[in-house]
Design an enzyme around this catalytic site. Sequence first.
Site, short mmCIF file in Angstrom:
data_model
loop_
_atom_site.label_atom_id
_atom_site.label_comp_id
_atom_site.label_asym_id
_atom_site.label_seq_id
_atom_site.Cartn_x
_atom_site.Cartn_y
_atom_site.Cartn_z
N ARG A 39 11.82 -16.54 -4.47
CA ARG A 39 10.36 -16.76 -4.52
C ARG A 39 9.97 -17.87 -3.55
O ARG A 39 8.87 -17.87 -2.99
CB ARG A 39 9.91 -17.12 -5.94
CG ARG A 39 8.43 -17.53 -6.02
CD ARG A 39 7.90 -17.51 -7.43
NE ARG A 39 8.61 -18.41 -8.32
CZ ARG A 39 8.39 -19.73 -8.41
NH1 ARG A 39 7.51 -20.33 -7.63
NH2 ARG A 39 9.07 -20.45 -9.29
N TYR A 92 -13.89 -5.24 3.68
CA TYR A 92 -13.09 -4.38 2.81
C TYR A 92 -13.51 -4.60 1.36
O TYR A 92 -13.70 -5.73 0.93
CB TYR A 92 -11.62 -4.73 3.03
CG TYR A 92 -10.66 -4.20 1.99
CD1 TYR A 92 -10.61 -2.84 1.69
CD2 TYR A 92 -9.80 -5.06 1.32
CE1 TYR A 92 -9.74 -2.36 0.73
CE2 TYR A 92 -8.93 -4.59 0.36
CZ TYR A 92 -8.90 -3.23 0.06
OH TYR A 92 -8.03 -2.76 -0.88
N ASP A 164 -9.66 -11.36 9.02
CA ASP A 164 -8.79 -10.24 8.65
C ASP A 164 -8.66 -9.36 9.89
O ASP A 164 -9.62 -8.71 10.31
CB ASP A 164 -9.43 -9.48 7.48
CG ASP A 164 -8.56 -8.34 6.98
OD1 ASP A 164 -7.70 -7.86 7.75
OD2 ASP A 164 -8.74 -7.92 5.82
N LYS A 189 -0.48 -1.80 6.71
CA LYS A 189 -1.16 -0.94 7.68
C LYS A 189 -0.41 -0.93 9.01
O LYS A 189 0.74 -0.51 9.05
CB LYS A 189 -2.63 -1.39 7.83
CG LYS A 189 -3.34 -1.67 6.50
CD LYS A 189 -3.38 -0.48 5.55
CE LYS A 189 -4.29 -0.65 4.35
NZ LYS A 189 -4.02 -1.75 3.44
#
Length: 373
Positions: A39, A92, A164, A189
Site C-alpha cells: 500500500r 466527466y 484531467d 483509458k
Amino acid sequence: MHIHPKITPIYQTSVFKFEDLNELELYFGEPGSRYLYSRNGNPNSDELAEAVNRLEGGVGAVATGSGMAAIFAALLAFCQAGDHVLCAADIYGGSSSLLNQELSRMGITVTYVPFEELYALDRFVQPTTRLLLCETMSNPLLRVADLRRLADGCHGLGLKLVVDNTFASPIITRPLALGADVVLHSVTKYISGHSDVTAGVTVAADAAVAARLKQVGVLYGLTLSPMESWLAVRGLKTLHLRMPAHSHNALAIAKFLQQQPAVRAVYYPGLPDHPQHVLAQEQGGGLFGGMMSILLADDATVVNRFMQRSQRFPFAPSLAGVDSSLSYPLGTSHRYLTPEQQAELGITVGLVRLSVGIEPVEELLADLAQALA
C-alpha cells in the site's frame, strides 16, 4: 545465479522482508530506498507513476486504483473542510458526482463554471477558493480548453489549475508545460489502452504537492495493485504509436459522418468548423485524439437501431481502447445531472459518443455506413 530481466517482474506481494531493526531504520531514514508494504509503494506501481510522470514532465506522481481515485487525490492535495473549488461545467459525470455527493459531506463546496466563462473566473472566486478542475478536451462534447490562458488566469487569482488530461493523453497535450499545477489521467483509458485495466495516475509540477499526493494515496489506500500496474506499463509502451492511429481514424470518420443525412452534428476538434479547432491544432501538435460525439435524431428508437446495427462500435460505456466502442452520455456518464444541467450542456437523447479505435479505418467506415443506412 544472476537474473537480469529486460522487463520489470510482477512483484505480486503485499509485504517485503527485513533482515533486522537496522534495515527497518534505513527504510524510515531514507524514503524510497526500499519497500515495506505494497500500500505504501511497490516496484510496479512506482514504475507506472514514474513513466507517466516522465511523459507529463512532472516532479512526482502517484498511481491509483482508478481514474476516480486520481481525481480524489488531486482535489485532496489542495483542499480541506471549508474550502471551495471551481469546476468546469463540461466535466466527466463522475467528477461532478464526487464533488456533489462526497466532497460536499467533507465540507468542500463547488461552483460550476460554464465553458464560455472559464477565462473570467474572478466573478466565481470566493476567499476560500483553492483550485479550478477542468479537462483538456471535455467529456462528451470535446470542447478544448486553452490551458496556458487558464493557468495564467488561475495563478493571477491565487488558484491552482488541476487538469484531467485523459482524453488527450500526454502525446497530444502536456498541461504542466502549459502552466497547470497537477495533471491526472484515468489510466484505464489511453495510457493503458486495451480495456483490461482500471487505474489512475496523478502528476504534480511541485515537489511538495507530489509528497502530499503520495500521503493521500497511502493513507486513503488508493494504491494500485502490482498486476494492474504491470499491465498498464505494458500498454503505455505503445501510446506514442496508438495516439496518431486513433487520431488518423477519428478524423476520417468525423469527415465521413458530417456527410451523412442521419447525423445532425459531429463534435470533433479536428474538423475545421469546430469552435476551438485552431487552439486544438496548436495545443495538440496536429493530433486531435480518438474521441468524438455525434448527434442523431432525439429519438431513442433511432439511437437503439444505430446501436443494434453497428458491429464494430459495441455499446460499452468506457473509452480509448484499441477496439472501437460507443457510449451514451445521457444514460451513463452524465446520468445523474439534473435535466436542466443536461440540456444546458447539450446532452440530449440523440447524443452518442464514439471512441474510435486503431482498426483498419475502411472497416470502421463501412460499418458506420451500414448502421446509419
